[in-house]
Design an enzyme around this catalytic site. Structure first.
Site, short mmCIF file in Angstrom:
data_model
loop_
_atom_site.label_atom_id
_atom_site.label_comp_id
_atom_site.label_asym_id
_atom_site.label_seq_id
_atom_site.Cartn_x
_atom_site.Cartn_y
_atom_site.Cartn_z
N SER A 156 0.83 -1.20 0.00
CA SER A 156 0.00 0.00 0.00
C SER A 156 0.87 1.26 0.00
O SER A 156 1.63 1.48 -0.93
CB SER A 156 -0.96 -0.05 1.20
OG SER A 156 -1.97 0.92 1.08
N ASP A 250 -10.29 -3.42 -5.24
CA ASP A 250 -9.46 -2.38 -4.66
C ASP A 250 -9.30 -1.26 -5.68
O ASP A 250 -8.90 -1.51 -6.82
CB ASP A 250 -8.09 -2.98 -4.31
CG ASP A 250 -7.13 -2.00 -3.64
OD1 ASP A 250 -7.40 -0.79 -3.61
OD2 ASP A 250 -6.08 -2.47 -3.17
N HIS A 280 -8.21 -4.83 -0.44
CA HIS A 280 -7.05 -4.13 0.11
C HIS A 280 -6.82 -4.56 1.55
O HIS A 280 -7.76 -4.72 2.33
CB HIS A 280 -7.28 -2.62 0.04
CG HIS A 280 -6.04 -1.82 0.24
ND1 HIS A 280 -5.17 -1.54 -0.80
CD2 HIS A 280 -5.51 -1.24 1.34
CE1 HIS A 280 -4.16 -0.82 -0.34
NE2 HIS A 280 -4.34 -0.62 0.96
#
Length: 313
Positions: A156, A250, A280
């Site tokens: 991320s 996501d 995610h």
């Protein structure tokens, strides 16, 4: 509207519901200190411990203006082909050494590589480029300290930071041997692809992505800043071999595809895999969701292979 009831299986829904019980979807509307407390508690609930043979040491990299906390994971049966520099996720405002502690320990256990997790400075107390500067400094330290090559890995926000470091170190005499980016935020086009089709995905929405960017930049327009948005780079040549693994459900998934395409178009090596039906943050689901377990095995394999200067994709 995307039908998540058909895309997401029962195991993954159970993971989403467990996550939401500790970290509700409206947490983004709380203050940052409140968000951190909620996030830290949620991470503790998913903590999976260490595998036998892995030890960890918490220390700091002393810099002229600040010290960067790091945690070094070592394997009782080490593979010294490479070391892994890991940057955690958390939207640039959450997380630290503890939030991804078991993930890094498991990477160390399953690859044999020494893993160094970087506790970079967080926004809003430290606006961009503070986090990038810390991971960059950690890379420079690792390149000086280790005899083996450095492999970048992050999820991320951490994937964003790793990619930015990869772009910044192409001329380094010990540039990264590779990078493994897990559902990274790379600054893609918010008007198309997964940013539209998965704008309201469970676990991360397009609104969340905008919120984190706003907090990280202090609301300043920094369009074109490669250290903020690696996809803004006009030159994708000479980047290290790259593996990108994203979640289908996501808004960030298209960033992985776009980054892969640009590296390949520039003559480099890049492989992108979109995990069907995953969301995610699924690293925390690797011990309770079959799809996440299989994906983490893919991640471990990518780290292992790139660390040996091999390419199998």
């Amino acid at each position: 509207m995307t039908d998540y009831k058909t895309l997401i299986d029962a195991e993954t829904w159970a993971f989403i519901e467990k996550t939401n019980s500790y970290y509700p979807p409206d947490t983004i509307d709380y203050t940052v200190p409140q968000q951190r407390a909620i996030y830290d508690r949620m991470c503790r609930e998913f903590f999976a411990g260490y595998r036998q043979g892995v030890t960890a040491e918490t220390t700091v990299i002393a810099m002229p203006t600040n010290s960067i906390p790091i945690r070094i994971y070592r394997n009782a049966a080490p593979d010294k082909a490479a070391m892994v520099l890991y940057a955690h996720g958390g939207g640039f405002i959450l997380g630290g050494l503890d939030s991804h502690d078991d993930v890094c320990a498991e990477l160390c256990a399953r690859t044999g590589y020494e893993v160094v997790s970087v506790d970079y400075r967080l926004a809003p107390e430290h606006l961009h480029p503070a986090a990038f500067d810390d991971v960059m400094d950690a890379f420079e330290w690792a390149a000086r300290t280790y005899d083996c090559p450095v492999l970048l890995c992050g999820d991320s926000a951490g994937g964003n930071l790793c990619a930015a470091v990869a772009h910044a170190t192409r001329g380094h005499k010990k540039k990264p041997i590779g990078q493994v980016l897990i559902y990274p935020s790379l600054g893609g086009d918010h008007s198309r692809g997964s940013y539209v089709t998965h704008a309201e995905a469970p676990m991360l929405t397009a609104r969340d992505v905008e919120f984190y960017k706003h907090i990280r930049t202090g609301g300043m327009n920094q369009t074109g800043d490669i250290t903020l948005s690696p996809l803004a780079d006009a030159d994708f040549a000479y980047l290290p071999p790259t593996v990108l693994i994203t979640a289908e459900c996501d808004p960030l998934s298209s960033d992985g595809e776009a980054y892969r395409d640009r590296v390949v178009a520039a003559g480099g090596r890049a492989w992108w895999f979109e995990e069907p039906g995953l969301v995610h943050g699924y690293l925390r689901a690797r011990h309770m969701v079959g799809r996440a377990r299989a994906s983490f095995t893919r991640i471990v394999e990518a780290v292992s292979v790139l660390g040996k200067s091999e390419w199998i994709w």
